[in-house]
Scaffold this motif. Sequence first.
Motif, mmCIF file in Angstrom:
data_model
loop_
_atom_site.group_PDB
_atom_site.id
_atom_site.type_symbol
_atom_site.label_atom_id
_atom_site.label_comp_id
_atom_site.label_asym_id
_atom_site.label_seq_id
_atom_site.Cartn_x
_atom_site.Cartn_y
_atom_site.Cartn_z
ATOM 1 N N UNK A 1 0.813 -1.225 0.000
ATOM 2 C CA UNK A 1 0.000 0.000 0.000
ATOM 3 C C UNK A 1 0.847 1.275 0.000
ATOM 4 N N UNK A 2 2.154 1.141 0.292
ATOM 5 C CA UNK A 2 3.003 2.334 0.179
ATOM 6 C C UNK A 2 3.047 2.820 -1.275
ATOM 7 N N UNK A 3 2.942 1.880 -2.207
ATOM 8 C CA UNK A 3 2.971 2.251 -3.626
ATOM 9 C C UNK A 3 1.691 2.959 -4.054
ATOM 10 N N UNK A 4 0.687 2.915 -3.190
ATOM 11 C CA UNK A 4 -0.561 3.614 -3.505
ATOM 12 C C UNK A 4 -0.592 5.021 -2.931
ATOM 13 N N UNK A 5 0.367 5.347 -2.081
ATOM 14 C CA UNK A 5 0.361 6.679 -1.466
ATOM 15 C C UNK A 5 0.653 7.721 -2.538
ATOM 16 N N UNK A 6 -0.159 8.795 -2.557
ATOM 17 C CA UNK A 6 -0.016 9.770 -3.652
ATOM 18 C C UNK A 6 1.407 10.291 -3.807
ATOM 19 N N UNK A 7 2.098 10.579 -2.706
ATOM 20 C CA UNK A 7 3.447 11.138 -2.847
ATOM 21 C C UNK A 7 4.421 10.102 -3.402
ATOM 22 N N UNK A 8 4.215 8.840 -3.078
ATOM 23 C CA UNK A 8 5.098 7.793 -3.616
ATOM 24 C C UNK A 8 4.853 7.663 -5.124
ATOM 25 N N UNK A 9 3.588 7.807 -5.516
ATOM 26 C CA UNK A 9 3.274 7.719 -6.944
ATOM 27 C C UNK A 9 3.880 8.887 -7.718
#
Length: 487
Positions: free
Chosen positions: A180-188
């Motif tokens: 779910x870290x890959x879903x965080x807007x800033x990570x994207x």
Amino acid sequence: MESTTFVLFGATGDLAKRKIYPALYNLFVDQKLPEAFRVFGLGRRELSDEAFQTSVEQSLRKFSRREVKDPVLLNKFLQTFRYSVLDVSHKEDYQKLLQLVEQQEEELRMAPNRMFYLSVGPEFFETIAASIQESGLGSASGWKRLVIEKPFGHDLQSARELNNNLSKSFTEDEIFRIDHYLGKPMVQKLEMLQQSNPVLQALWDNRYIANVQITANEIVGVEERAGYYDHVGAVRDMFQNHMLQLLMMLTIHLPNNSTSENVRFKKKLVMEALELLQKEDIGSHVVRGQYGAGTIQSKPVFGYTSEPNIPADSSNDTFIAVKLQIDDYSWRGVPFYIRTGKRMKDKSTRIVIEFKEPLKQSKANDDTKKPNLLVIEISPNEVISLQLNTRNPQNKGEFKPMHIDFHESGDNVPEAYENLISDALHGDSTFFAHWDEVELSWQWVQPILDAYEENRVPLHLYAAGSNGPTESDELLAQDGYHWWFDE
Ligand code: NAD
């Protein structure tokens, strides 16, 4: 968007209530769900469709980022939910489910596109995947997708076994592994940050970057997850997946107009270039910690081994700090320091890029000058901040740091699960973990797991409410650096 039947295993569980239903609701309000969309919630106990819809409504009222106001809209959303009893090990339950799904697809003239979301313990993944295939649920003429949550294995060997078994029923393209870290807007946004900003792109390598620090600290302790957490620790719960994913997303160099394949291929290259820790290096590159009693926000809290359901002699890790090196053309020589812990002083997930100081020693009064920093705060706030130096000519030439902060978004931004479920519905796997990344991550972490198992890495106690063991500061101090923002 193509019509979809969303089959949810574990529909009465915690993750479904806290994340999946609110995500689906917000996607519905934003008109990001397919026009023809049906959910089949599955669980062991008997439940009518109405009772299931009521429990979905309750979870929306409690956990949705958007207040549930419009009863017509709510009702329309809830009407898409059906419930069916299914015990994962009962073959006949899958047959019943198949009939229900086919009946609905026929009634609503939906193409047989089916997304199977496994919001259940990992011990069920293989049975469910195989049963989907055997029952015929997975062999309709439309597409099928399998969404699974971490943990993907407990170590390298179990991860490989899990993957071998899943791949008997689903191809790699059909498996969507949620981190779910890959879903965080800033990570994207990370991949675009350097790619779309020449000013950063020009500085994004070992010529200008001195070191990179990635931190994911929590204030909470083990909470109600004792049984699970005491077997995994920070190294498996956070480091092997979320932290290494952040590292990959930050360090990939992408061509313009990159595709999902490019992103995942470049991430694999980063993992392949990550220098493996040799047995003799682990002690000097890894800090293993466990929280003791302490004070959090002026309140005394227990140490880890006094928490309910944690054995008093547990040597499980609640903190890990690691020094890593990427041995490729861009990053050779830049140390990456990664840490994550529970019961820390602050809750924060952030990346700090410290730039080199080419003018160091150039003037006697340079001591006041700070390095340039690019700080990417991922949560709880989304901020990109640049630390520059400025000097007031009237102030005897002393340098003062100046911060330029870009607050990325306002309130009510889409949650990670909204982004990820929407991507999975579109078949876009950019922000899902490919098996190659997962395998390489386990491969990299395995020597640490072995060293922990054989007790070759000391377990350092740190006070709850601190910045972790002092040994984690020494990890940087030996290279002449320190963790930023630990004040
Ligand atoms: P949970 O224990 O709350 O729910 C598990 C669900 O599985 C329940 O609905 C339960 O009825 C169902 N189940 C159990 N045995 C079954 C059986 N034999 N047949 C059919 N259904 C059965 O767990 P959860 O917290 O919702 O977590 C689900 C998965 O997501 C786990 O793999 C977990 O590791 C992962 N995960 C959870 C979170 C979270 O925030 N809760 C975060 C990340 C990953």
